[in-house]
Design an enzyme around this catalytic site. Structure first.
Site, PDB file in Angstrom:
ATOM      1  N   GLU A  39       7.965  -2.230  -3.560  1.00 39.31           N
ATOM      2  CA  GLU A  39       7.658  -1.264  -2.069  1.00 39.31           C
ATOM      3  C   GLU A  39       8.976  -1.583  -1.247  1.00 39.31           C
ATOM      4  O   GLU A  39       9.646  -2.721  -0.923  1.00 39.31           O
ATOM      5  CB  GLU A  39       6.539  -2.060  -1.387  1.00 39.31           C
ATOM      6  CG  GLU A  39       6.239  -1.209  -0.152  1.00 39.31           C
ATOM      7  CD  GLU A  39       4.903  -1.800   0.453  1.00 39.31           C
ATOM      8  OE1 GLU A  39       4.020  -2.298  -0.261  1.00 39.31           O
ATOM      9  OE2 GLU A  39       4.756  -1.410   1.541  1.00 39.31           O
ATOM     10  N   LYS A  47      -2.561  -7.519   4.501  1.00 38.01           N
ATOM     11  CA  LYS A  47      -1.722  -7.177   3.392  1.00 38.01           C
ATOM     12  C   LYS A  47      -0.397  -7.170   3.550  1.00 38.01           C
ATOM     13  O   LYS A  47       0.522  -7.379   2.797  1.00 38.01           O
ATOM     14  CB  LYS A  47      -2.179  -5.781   2.949  1.00 38.01           C
ATOM     15  CG  LYS A  47      -1.578  -5.074   1.780  1.00 38.01           C
ATOM     16  CD  LYS A  47      -0.518  -4.393   1.889  1.00 38.01           C
ATOM     17  CE  LYS A  47      -0.123  -3.852   0.584  1.00 38.01           C
ATOM     18  NZ  LYS A  47       1.264  -3.031   0.432  1.00 38.01           N
ATOM     19  N   ASP A  53       1.567 -17.486 -10.071  1.00 37.80           N
ATOM     20  CA  ASP A  53       0.150 -16.873 -10.041  1.00 37.80           C
ATOM     21  C   ASP A  53      -0.137 -16.309  -8.691  1.00 37.80           C
ATOM     22  O   ASP A  53      -0.696 -16.673  -8.120  1.00 37.80           O
ATOM     23  CB  ASP A  53      -0.846 -17.902 -10.557  1.00 37.80           C
ATOM     24  CG  ASP A  53      -2.211 -17.122 -10.787  1.00 37.80           C
ATOM     25  OD1 ASP A  53      -2.322 -15.885 -10.493  1.00 37.80           O
ATOM     26  OD2 ASP A  53      -3.161 -17.692 -11.211  1.00 37.80           O
ATOM     27  N   HIS A  58      11.276   3.767   6.226  1.00 38.78           N
ATOM     28  CA  HIS A  58      11.088   4.161   4.868  1.00 38.78           C
ATOM     29  C   HIS A  58      12.011   5.223   4.679  1.00 38.78           C
ATOM     30  O   HIS A  58      12.294   5.627   3.336  1.00 38.78           O
ATOM     31  CB  HIS A  58       9.503   4.342   4.632  1.00 38.78           C
ATOM     32  CG  HIS A  58       8.766   3.238   4.493  1.00 38.78           C
ATOM     33  ND1 HIS A  58       7.410   3.261   4.327  1.00 38.78           N
ATOM     34  CD2 HIS A  58       8.930   1.994   4.824  1.00 38.78           C
ATOM     35  CE1 HIS A  58       6.871   2.210   4.348  1.00 38.78           C
ATOM     36  NE2 HIS A  58       7.766   1.121   4.743  1.00 38.78           N
TER      37      HIS A  58
HETATM   38  C1  MEV Z   1       2.506  -2.041   4.189  1.00 41.18           C
HETATM   39  O1  MEV Z   1       2.648  -2.262   3.120  1.00 41.18           O
HETATM   40  C2  MEV Z   1       2.012  -2.993   5.198  1.00 41.18           C
HETATM   41  C3  MEV Z   1       1.677  -2.579   6.756  1.00 41.18           C
HETATM   42  O2  MEV Z   1       0.629  -1.676   6.426  1.00 41.18           O
HETATM   43  C4  MEV Z   1       1.176  -3.929   7.270  1.00 41.18           C
HETATM   44  C5  MEV Z   1       0.506  -3.749   8.517  1.00 41.18           C
HETATM   45  O3  MEV Z   1      -0.082  -2.469   8.726  1.00 41.18           O
HETATM   46  O4  MEV Z   1       0.336  -4.880   9.270  1.00 41.18           O
HETATM   47  C6  MEV Z   1       2.677  -2.288   7.432  1.00 41.18           C
END
Ligand code: MEV
Length: 430
Positions: free
Chosen positions: A79, A264, A280, A383
């Site tokens: 990513e 995430k 893992d 990005h």
């Molecule tokens: C993207 O992979 C992760 C984010 O969405 C985390 C977040 O929103 O805090 C940018």
């Protein structure tokens, strides 16, 4: 070793390898990370029905200072922006000395399920009475672990009321030292199960570790002066960005839809290091989200964030993370995969405990930088450069024109394939 490598991001991959070896004081050769490092022959020792291998970009995040020690952090991830964000978060934390961490120790839990129990409390008491024998039986399974100071240290007994009737669940608490520990604790659980059946008269069900490794926590914290959060590209001041970060975190504490995404982002960094070291990552993911489901760092009701943001008396932003980390530096693919060995050499950690501390710092850095972008210019701008390069390649740009076309797309704020094709037509290379 020093992790502040100015201009590292501008170098070619080959130059970066050189920099790591020279400037970062890395003794070991690190060629294996940058090459197709796993011959099919050894891949067959790791998995079944192997037909080949798959590669990820392996990058190095810079600027990390963890408990007073500079660390370069290998990250394997597909990513865009994750490595840049981790390095930026570490740079922000570095302003006030970097990350301070603690761990609870490498305790894994193995569960033994006992069913067909008429009197669960009676049975539980029988098991508790045999604690020493059960621990001894468990430890007979792994004399090497015991010799290194680890082994089963305690047992816990729980009674559950389930839709299939009452059950007793026994937890073995095992110090797994530098291993992830799955094999060790599963073997112990299987070994003590017959004794538990004798003690209770019940039937033995599952004998398996729990990935809710809440006795194997890492905690990390850092502070950031508001001036360091300033984004000159936006109208927002450092203190405003700080306050918005705290608000973004409060949002995550109140809303699981947000908290999952918040977490995430944290796991973006943690998984990337976990992958680079061939650990893992599914176990770590399961543990992290499971811990979040028990309230996360605030221990509130329902699923919550794994980090917290507060403001200090002097106005600094205070950032904290807490999560279970089931990570090893010995055993499994960490030792059989040459790239993992190289990644551990770059990290220069001596133990799984040190690696867990780095992971805590990476998760916090990742979250901090992500929130800072989200509350200011948004994450899409960051990005854009790489995205524009991809668009240029897809439009058919030859390698020597990719950067130029991409820069033009970004400058025009029109990162689209049709525009890339028009620009290419002007170069007459299509
Ligand atoms: C993207 O992979 C992760 C984010 O969405 C985390 C977040 O929103 O805090 C940018």
């Amino acid at each position: 070793m020093q992790s502040r490598l100015s201009g590292f991001y501008k170098q070619s991959p080959a130059e970066r390898v050189q920099t790591l070896q020279e400037e970062a004081g890395l003794d070991a050769p690190i060629g294996a990370i940058t090459e197709e490092s796993l011959a099919r022959a050894s891949a067959e020792m790791i998995s079944e029905n192997v037909i080949g291998t798959i590669s990820y970009p392996v990058s190095v995040a810079t600027n990390f200072r963890v408990d007073g020690v500079d660390r370069l952090v290998p990250m394997a991830i597909e990513e865009t922006s994750v490595v840049a964000a981790a390095s930026l978060g570490a740079k922000l934390a570095r302003e006030c000395g970097g990350f301070e961490t603690t761990t609870t120790g490498p305790y894994m839990i193995a569960q033994i399920q006992v069913t067909d129990i008429d009197a669960p409390h009676h049975a539980a008491t029988a098991i508790r009475g045999a604690t020493d024998e059960l621990i001894a039986r468990a430890n007979e399974q792994d004399p090497v672990l015991v010799e290194h100071g680890g082994g089963c240290e305690d047992i816990e007994v729980r009674t559950l009321s389930t839709r299939e009737g009452p059950m007793v669940v026994v937890h073995l608490l095992v110090d797994v030292q530098d291993a992830m520990g799955g094999n060790a604790v599963n073997t112990m659980a299987e070994a003590v199960a017959p004794q538990i059946a004798d003690l209770t008269g019940g039937d033995i069900g599952l004998r398996i570790l729990s990935n809710l490794a809440d006795s194997r926590l890492v905690r990390a914290r850092c502070r950031v002066p508001p001036a360091a959060l300033d984004r000159s590209e936006t109208d927002l001041t450092g203190p405003q960005i700080r306050d918005r970060i705290v608000e973004a975190w409060a949002f995550a504490t109140a809303d699981p839809y947000r908290a999952v995404t918040h977490n995430k982002g944290i796991m973006n960094g943690i998984d990337a290091v976990t992958t680079a070291t061939m650990n893992d990552w599914r176990a770590i993911e399961a543990g992290a989200h499971g811990y979040a489901a028990t309230g996360g760092i605030t221990g509130g009701d329902g699923y919550g964030p794994l980090t917290a943001y507060e403001v200090a008396d002097n106005g600094d932003l205070l950032a904290t993370i807490e999560l279970p980390v089931q990570i090893g530096t010995v055993g499994g693919a960490t030792q059989t995969h040459p790239a993992a060995e190289q990644a551990l050499a770059v990290l220069d950690v001596d133990s799984a405990d040190e690696l867990a501390r780095v992971l805590g710092a990476v998760g916090l850095a990742q979250n901090l930088a992500g929130l800072r972008a989200l509350v200011s210019e948004g994450i899409q701008r960051g990005h854009m450069k790489l995205h524009a390069e991809n668009v240029a390649v897809q439009a058919g740009a030859p390698p020597e024109l990719v950067e130029e076309i991409a820069a033009q797309l970004v400058a025009e704020d029109s990162v689209r394939q049709d525009r890339a094709e028009e620009l290419l037509a002007e170069y007459d290379v299509k």
